[in-house]
Each structure stands twice: as C-alpha cells, then as structure tokens.
Design a protein around this motif. Structure first.
Motif, short mmCIF file in Angstrom:
data_model
loop_
_atom_site.label_atom_id
_atom_site.label_comp_id
_atom_site.label_asym_id
_atom_site.label_seq_id
_atom_site.Cartn_x
_atom_site.Cartn_y
_atom_site.Cartn_z
N TYR A 1 0.85 -1.18 0.00
CA TYR A 1 0.00 0.00 0.00
C TYR A 1 0.89 1.24 0.00
CZ TYR A 1 -3.51 -3.35 1.71
OH TYR A 1 -4.35 -4.43 1.87
N LYS A 2 0.69 2.10 -0.98
CA LYS A 2 1.53 3.29 -1.08
C LYS A 2 1.13 4.33 -0.05
CE LYS A 2 3.50 6.58 -4.37
NZ LYS A 2 3.49 7.09 -5.77
N ILE A 3 2.13 4.94 0.57
CA ILE A 3 1.89 6.02 1.54
C ILE A 3 1.83 7.33 0.76
CG2 ILE A 3 2.85 7.26 3.51
CD1 ILE A 3 4.12 4.63 4.41
N LEU A 15 -6.78 3.16 3.39
CA LEU A 15 -6.04 4.41 3.45
C LEU A 15 -6.83 5.52 2.76
CD1 LEU A 15 -2.45 3.18 2.48
CD2 LEU A 15 -3.37 3.52 4.78
N LEU A 16 -6.63 6.75 3.21
CA LEU A 16 -7.14 7.92 2.49
C LEU A 16 -6.10 8.29 1.44
CD1 LEU A 16 -8.62 10.21 5.30
CD2 LEU A 16 -9.86 8.84 3.65
N ASN A 17 -6.45 8.13 0.17
CA ASN A 17 -5.52 8.47 -0.91
C ASN A 17 -6.31 8.93 -2.12
OD1 ASN A 17 -6.51 6.10 -2.12
ND2 ASN A 17 -4.88 4.86 -1.20
N GLY A 18 -5.65 9.01 -3.26
CA GLY A 18 -6.31 9.50 -4.47
C GLY A 18 -7.54 8.71 -4.86
N ASP A 19 -7.57 7.43 -4.52
CA ASP A 19 -8.71 6.58 -4.89
C ASP A 19 -9.88 6.70 -3.93
OD1 ASP A 19 -7.29 5.54 -7.07
OD2 ASP A 19 -6.34 4.00 -5.83
N THR A 20 -9.60 6.98 -2.66
CA THR A 20 -10.67 6.98 -1.66
C THR A 20 -11.08 8.37 -1.19
OG1 THR A 20 -9.01 6.65 0.08
CG2 THR A 20 -10.07 4.68 -0.80
N LEU A 21 -10.31 9.40 -1.53
CA LEU A 21 -10.71 10.76 -1.18
C LEU A 21 -11.92 11.16 -2.04
CD1 LEU A 21 -7.29 12.64 -0.90
CD2 LEU A 21 -8.89 12.18 0.96
N PRO A 22 -12.76 12.07 -1.55
CA PRO A 22 -13.90 12.53 -2.35
C PRO A 22 -13.44 13.12 -3.68
CG PRO A 22 -14.09 13.30 -0.09
CD PRO A 22 -12.72 12.70 -0.23
N ARG A 65 -15.17 8.01 5.49
CA ARG A 65 -16.41 8.30 4.78
C ARG A 65 -17.39 7.14 4.86
NH1 ARG A 65 -14.99 9.27 -0.93
NH2 ARG A 65 -16.98 10.37 -1.07
N ASP A 66 -16.87 5.95 5.20
CA ASP A 66 -17.74 4.77 5.24
C ASP A 66 -17.92 4.23 6.66
OD1 ASP A 66 -15.21 3.86 5.72
OD2 ASP A 66 -15.15 2.39 4.10
N GLY A 67 -17.41 4.97 7.67
CA GLY A 67 -17.58 4.54 9.05
C GLY A 67 -16.81 3.28 9.40
N ASN A 68 -15.77 2.95 8.63
CA ASN A 68 -15.01 1.72 8.90
C ASN A 68 -14.31 1.80 10.26
OD1 ASN A 68 -11.91 2.37 8.57
ND2 ASN A 68 -12.93 3.43 6.87
N ARG A 69 -14.05 0.64 10.86
CA ARG A 69 -13.44 0.56 12.18
C ARG A 69 -12.11 -0.18 12.11
NH1 ARG A 69 -17.14 1.71 16.29
NH2 ARG A 69 -16.13 0.31 17.79
N THR A 70 -11.35 0.10 11.07
CA THR A 70 -10.04 -0.50 10.95
C THR A 70 -8.98 0.47 11.44
OG1 THR A 70 -8.60 -1.78 9.48
CG2 THR A 70 -9.50 0.27 8.59
N MET A 71 -7.72 0.01 11.46
CA MET A 71 -6.61 0.85 11.90
C MET A 71 -5.85 1.38 10.70
SD MET A 71 -5.02 -1.09 15.25
CE MET A 71 -3.90 0.29 15.62
N SER A 72 -5.71 2.68 10.65
CA SER A 72 -4.86 3.42 9.71
C SER A 72 -5.12 4.88 10.00
CB SER A 72 -5.18 3.10 8.24
OG SER A 72 -6.51 3.46 7.91
#
Length: 399
Positions: free
Chosen positions: A2-4, A149-156, A253-260
């Motif tokens: 996963y790219k940072i 991760l919040l990145n180019g694919d998952t940001l609004p 944005r999806d209320g996920n409960r994972t770590m990152s």
C-alpha cells in the motif's frame, strides 16, 4: 503493498506517537494479557506490515512476516512514560507500530498505556485496538480488518484545489528537483537524536465531572452548537489576540473501524468577543467549523495538497524542522506550512464519547486518557475524550 500518499508527512516527523492510558477493573495474568495483545495485533493487517522506502523515495506498507509490536509489564506514570518513549524512534522498517505498557500494581485493576506511531493509525484506530484487546482478554473473537487508506482513490472526487495551491506545489517541486535526495531510516535516527537532545514535553490532564459536563452539554444543546466549539471559546476567553486553531477531523467516509491514519484537518481563526457571552462566541466558532466541514474542499484540502508535493520534499521539510537537514527550498516551505515557529496556536482532537464498549464480561473500562503528539505544525496540543460520566482533556506541549 500500500503506497503512503496523504499521510507521508507522518513518516519523518520526529514526534508522531499517540498515547492512550486505559484503566480496566478486573484481574488478569501477564500471560493472559500477552496473549490478548498478540490476538489483537493479529486482527489488524496494518500491524502486521512494515514500512519500506524504495530507491526513488516511494514509501509503502509491505507485509511483515514477524512484527515488532511489544507488550511490557512495569509500573509507570503517564507523563514520564511519554517523555521517555517519544524520543525512541519506532522501528517502522521492522514492523513496530505499537508499544503497550501494563501495570498490575493494584489488585483487580489493569492500567495500560498503549503507544502508537501515527502510521499505525489515528486516535479512533487506537480505540479500536484497545477494544480488540479487551475482547480477546474476555475470550471473544475479533474480526480481521484490512488496511484502508485515504488516498487518491478513496478521497472525495469533488475536492477543488485552488489554482494558487496547484501553482505553489508545482513551483516547490520544481525547486526541489535541483536539491532532491532520498532519505532513509538512518536519517530518521540522526534526526531523532538531534531533535530530542534539545526538547522535552509536558503532559497534563484535566477531568471534568459529570455534573459540570452535563451543564455544558445542556448549554450547547440549547444554542445548537458543538461541544468542541464551546471548548475553544473557553480556552481563548482570556487571550486578546486572534487565535489560529487546528482541528483534527475523522476522514472516514464509510464509518469503517479498521486501523490506519484516516484523520484529516481544518483550521479556524477566531478572536474572543468580550461583548458576547461564552455561548455567543462558541456559536460564531461553530458556524465557521460547520461551514468548512460541509465542504469537502475545506475538509480534505490538507491531505490533497500534501499529496501533491514530491514525497521526498515532504520528508525534507520534517527534517528541516528537526534541525537535521537544511536547504533554502525546505526552509521556505516549512515556514509556509506552519512548521516550527509559525505553528497553530491550538490543535484539538476531540474523540467525543468513547466509540467502543466499556463492558467486556468481567472487565470494565473505567477510564481512558488520550494524548495526541506534538506534531511539527502544532505547539499546544489538546486531546479530548468522554468516557463513563466524565471528560478527560489532556494538554501536550514542549517544555
């Protein structure tokens, strides 16, 4: 792998350690707690990764066959433990994101302090780890949670970066090409050594009991304002000049409960108006906050802008702040971004009411203190969390 990307600024910052002290009623052996810690670590993909930096300066989470997250049994005092541990670099290249310290000095009481590097997650993430550990201690199974991760694919997709910001990022990237270098973990070691030889932090915690807390919440409800805005108004009440306040915001944005690290941030500038009541000042602050939080461009601007910079330039700016590296380009950019002397007056993270259960069979979580790190762009850091019937407000700053 996963790219940072958006969280690249966390990699070379010399103070990225989040702390949570948890008090649990109930008894458990060191063996049981060690097993629960191991099961909780195994439940999160990110805690079984390591960080790699490639030859071109790209940084990634990569699978780690044996992580370096550890649990240690010893007595401790929170502020002293933080001062001791924050100057010890997390061995991210070996998969070290967590350090857990446990005191069993008092009967039927477990006191834990979980320390986490920000690349392991944000404040909510650490709560979810504590939940998983207490569930495991109670013999419950924990679901496996993959990295998000919040990145180019998952940001609004509706984030509109102003032309001036694009021009600025491109201009600094062009200047950096002449000086560009790739930094490694050895540079991190040297930066930590140099920075922490001259710095020391102070941690204080203030408890607001249920009666006073309910009174304040009642005022907020009557005025239809948020409690964080009310707290800001209280904090700046006796300061005559305008304050620049940074606010960490949950970016899930999806209320996920994972770590990152899925936190983003906004800032508000405010001056306390003595002609208004405390609630009136809070309402003005609340209006600005809500306006920015409703707009994805404001809400996610920092993450999007930082991802536009050459990642090695972001590293260099952090190392400039640490006093390890210097160039004209990084010195100017560090000043522009508010690193060092131009930091926010206040930086607040309010986790609100604890987002995890307090009852786990025969174990009860009775208290949790949240201490955010004194990051490069902040100086008076405030962590807030409500647990049980009280509020903990913790302040963290350099001495």
């Amino acid at each position: 792998m996963y790219k940072i990307e958006t969280e690249r600024g966390d990699l070379f910052d010399v103070n990225m350690m989040i702390a949570m002290q948890v008090t649990v009623s109930g008894s458990a052996s060191e063996q049981d707690l060690t097993a629960a810690f191991g099961k909780a670590v195994g439940a999160f993909e990110i805690l079984n990764c390591k960080i790699i930096i490639d030859d071109n300066g790209g940084a990634f989470y990569d699978k780690c066959n044996k992580n370096a997250n550890v649990i240690t049994f010893r007595d401790f005092e929170l502020a002293e433990l933080i001062r001791e541990q924050e100057r010890k670099r997390f061995r991210l290249e070996d998969g070290e994101f967590l350090r857990c310290f446990v005191s069993l000095a008092e009967p039927d009481k477990i006191k834990m302090c979980v320390l986490m590097h920000h690349l392991g997650g944000d404040g909510k993430s650490l709560c979810y780890f504590i939940e998983a550990m207490l569930k495991s201690l109670n013999g419950e199974k924990c679901e496996y949670r993959k990295v998000i991760l919040l990145n180019g694919d998952t940001l609004p997709q509706d984030i509109k970066i102003p032309f001036a910001a694009v021009w600025l990022a491109n201009g600094y990237n062009r200047r950096w090409r002449k000086e560009r270098r790739v930094f490694g973990f050895g540079d991190m070691d040297a930066a930590y050594e140099k920075f922490w030889a001259a710095h020391r932090t102070i941690v204080t915690n203030e408890i607001t009991g249920n009666d006073i807390l309910q009174q304040k919440l009642g005022e907020c409800k009557a005025e239809k304002i948020g409690f964080t805005a009310y707290t800001i108004a209280e904090m700046i009440r006796d300061i005559p000049r305008e304050q620049d306040v940074g606010l960490a915001v949950d970016g899930r944005r999806d209320g996920n409960r994972t770590m990152s690290n899925q936190a983003t941030g906004i800032s508000v500038k405010c001056r306390y108006d003595k002609r208004k009541t405390l609630a009136g000042n809070a309402a003005a602050i609340d209006a600005v906050m809500k306006k920015k939080l409703r707009n994805n461009t404001y809400k996610y601007f920092v993450l999007r802008f930082m991802s536009m910079l050459d990642p090695t330039l972001t590293d260099a700016v952090n190392l400039e702040y640490a006093g390890y590296f210097h160039s004209k380009t990084t010195a100017k950019l560090a000043k522009l971004l508010g690193y060092g002397e131009n930091t926010k007056d206040l930086s607040i993270t309010n986790l609100t009411r604890l987002d995890i259960p307090t009852e786990y069979g025969s174990y009860t979580l009775t208290d949790l203190i949240f201490v955010p790190p004194v990051v490069s762009y902040g100086k008076n850091i405030v962590g807030m969390v409500t647990v049980g019937g009280h509020l903990n407000t913790t302040k963290h700053r350099y001495e």
